[in-house]
Design a protein around this motif. Structure first.
Motif, short mmCIF file in Angstrom:
data_model
loop_
_atom_site.label_atom_id
_atom_site.label_comp_id
_atom_site.label_asym_id
_atom_site.label_seq_id
_atom_site.Cartn_x
_atom_site.Cartn_y
_atom_site.Cartn_z
N ASP A 24 11.82 -5.60 9.55
CA ASP A 24 10.58 -5.62 10.32
C ASP A 24 9.47 -5.10 9.39
OD1 ASP A 24 8.36 -4.87 11.91
OD2 ASP A 24 9.62 -4.44 13.63
N VAL A 25 8.62 -6.01 8.92
CA VAL A 25 7.64 -5.65 7.89
C VAL A 25 6.64 -4.62 8.40
CG1 VAL A 25 5.75 -6.54 6.45
CG2 VAL A 25 7.89 -7.84 6.66
N LYS A 26 6.19 -4.76 9.61
CA LYS A 26 5.22 -3.80 10.16
C LYS A 26 5.83 -2.41 10.25
CE LYS A 26 2.11 -3.06 14.07
NZ LYS A 26 1.61 -3.61 15.37
N GLU A 27 7.03 -2.32 10.75
CA GLU A 27 7.70 -1.02 10.86
C GLU A 27 7.97 -0.43 9.48
OE1 GLU A 27 11.90 0.85 12.57
OE2 GLU A 27 11.10 -1.01 13.44
N ALA A 28 8.42 -1.27 8.54
CA ALA A 28 8.72 -0.78 7.20
C ALA A 28 7.46 -0.32 6.48
CB ALA A 28 9.42 -1.87 6.39
N THR A 29 6.35 -1.00 6.73
CA THR A 29 5.08 -0.59 6.11
C THR A 29 4.68 0.81 6.58
OG1 THR A 29 4.35 -2.90 5.95
CG2 THR A 29 2.66 -1.20 5.80
N GLY A 30 4.90 1.09 7.84
CA GLY A 30 4.61 2.43 8.35
C GLY A 30 5.53 3.49 7.78
N ALA A 31 6.76 3.08 7.48
CA ALA A 31 7.73 4.04 6.94
C ALA A 31 7.49 4.33 5.47
CB ALA A 31 9.15 3.51 7.15
N PHE A 32 6.90 3.38 4.76
CA PHE A 32 6.68 3.54 3.32
C PHE A 32 5.21 3.24 2.99
CE2 PHE A 32 11.06 1.98 3.96
CZ PHE A 32 11.75 3.12 3.57
N PRO A 33 4.30 4.09 3.39
CA PRO A 33 2.86 3.81 3.25
C PRO A 33 2.37 3.82 1.81
CG PRO A 33 3.22 6.05 4.04
CD PRO A 33 4.55 5.38 4.07
N THR A 34 3.16 4.32 0.88
CA THR A 34 2.70 4.34 -0.52
C THR A 34 2.76 2.96 -1.17
OG1 THR A 34 4.91 4.97 -1.27
CG2 THR A 34 3.34 6.76 -0.82
N ILE A 35 3.50 2.05 -0.57
CA ILE A 35 3.55 0.68 -1.07
C ILE A 35 2.34 -0.06 -0.50
CG2 ILE A 35 4.88 -1.46 -1.24
CD1 ILE A 35 7.40 0.20 -0.82
N GLU A 36 1.41 -0.40 -1.33
CA GLU A 36 0.11 -0.91 -0.88
C GLU A 36 0.04 -2.44 -0.87
OE1 GLU A 36 -2.75 0.91 -3.42
OE2 GLU A 36 -2.50 2.91 -2.54
#
Length: 294
Positions: A24-36
């Motif tokens: 789930d890209v949206k969920e993963a983006t929230g979990a790893f915010p340093t990946i821009e």
């Protein structure tokens, strides 16, 4: 890269298929915010080029490593693998043996028609057959997804403008289609352009002009061919269209169907699609796209 879309809380969400499950890209983006600069939609991914793909790959690698935002694909409700194209362009009569079965001459140039976004449907979606028609047909097709602006493109350069490929089913209402000389009415009924289940980026496909393509109806094999039977190959189609209109990232091109459609059977033996039928399109390296009819 193998991406999907699926519904979560009534919103269409971008996912990435891995051996461990769907990220789930949206969920993963929230979990790893340093990946821009991670693309959050198919449109953003396709239009962001290699930079966006690298950012998404980095996110997926981290999510798999940490076992975060992983979903079971069997529990998902899929959307169309490309959800917001500006154009859906279809190529008619583009397989030699299909032209032979319906006793028509090979076209000298690609025959083009269109579908609209209302026709898009996802894997395993139930598609309603309108009660005011009866001659409903299937058409297994390789779908090209454009990755960058293409105008006046040369044949030898055309495949460099592709983002990737997906399964398509150019569902047709033949009695609507041939009511007039314009095919549109029979081609863009709601849900009559299922695509998916995933969008596979071009580096995963060695040669789009040499892929097996099959379709089964209720488990019975009906179409069994190869994209090498196309009259105009993928590069020629892209180049031809780009001479007449500008192709944009996310545009979809359905490249035609092989022999084995219902319309190709003798009139007295044709049994058109009906409620309760299930059709599956399978293209080499692209997975299987199933459509159910109600």
């Amino acid at each position: 890269m193998n991406t999907v879309t699926f519904y979560k809380e009534n919103q269409l969400v971008l996912g990435v298929k891995t051996e461990k499950g769907i990220i789930d890209v949206k969920e993963a983006t929230g979990a790893f915010p340093t990946i821009e600069a991670v693309p959050q939609t198919v449109s953003e991914l396709v239009s962001s080029g290699e930079e966006g793909k690298r950012a998404l790959e980095a996110l997926v690698e981290q999510a798999v490593k940490e076992q975060t935002a992983l979903l079971n694909e069997n529990e998902l409700t899929f959307g169309p693998s490309v959800d917001n194209p500006q154009k859906i362009i279809c190529v008619g009569l583009n397989y030699k043996r299909h032209a032979d079965e319906i006793k028509m001459e090979y076209p000298k140039t690609p025959i083009l028609f269109s579908k609209f976004a209302n026709a898009l449907a996802g894997h395993n979606e139930e598609v309603v057959l309108p009660p005011n028609g009866k001659e409903y047909d299937y058409e297994a097709e390789l779908a090209i997804v454009i990755g960058k602006v293409a105008k006046d493109v040369k044949v030898e350069d055309a495949l460099s403008y592709v983002y990737g490929y997906t399964n398509g089913n150019d569902l047709s209402a033949r009695d609507f289609q041939f009511r007039t000389h314009q095919w549109l009415l029979g081609k863009t009924v709601d849900g009559f352009c299922p695509i998916g289940p995933s969008l596979v980026s071009k580096e995963e496909i060695d040669d789009p002009n040499n892929l097996s393509i099959r379709l089964s109806l209720n488990g019975e094999l009906r179409q069994n061919s190869n994209t090498s039977d196309m009259i105009f190959n993928c590069a020629e189609i892209i180049s031809y269209i780009s001479q007449h209109m500008t192709l944009l990232p996310g545009d979809i091109i359905l490249t035609g169907t092989p022999e084995g459609v219902i319309m190709g059977e003798p009139e007295e033996t044709r049994t058109w699609l009906k409620a309760g039928d299930e059709v599956t399109v399978e293209i080499e390296k692209l997975g299987s796209l199933t459509t159910k009819f109600i």
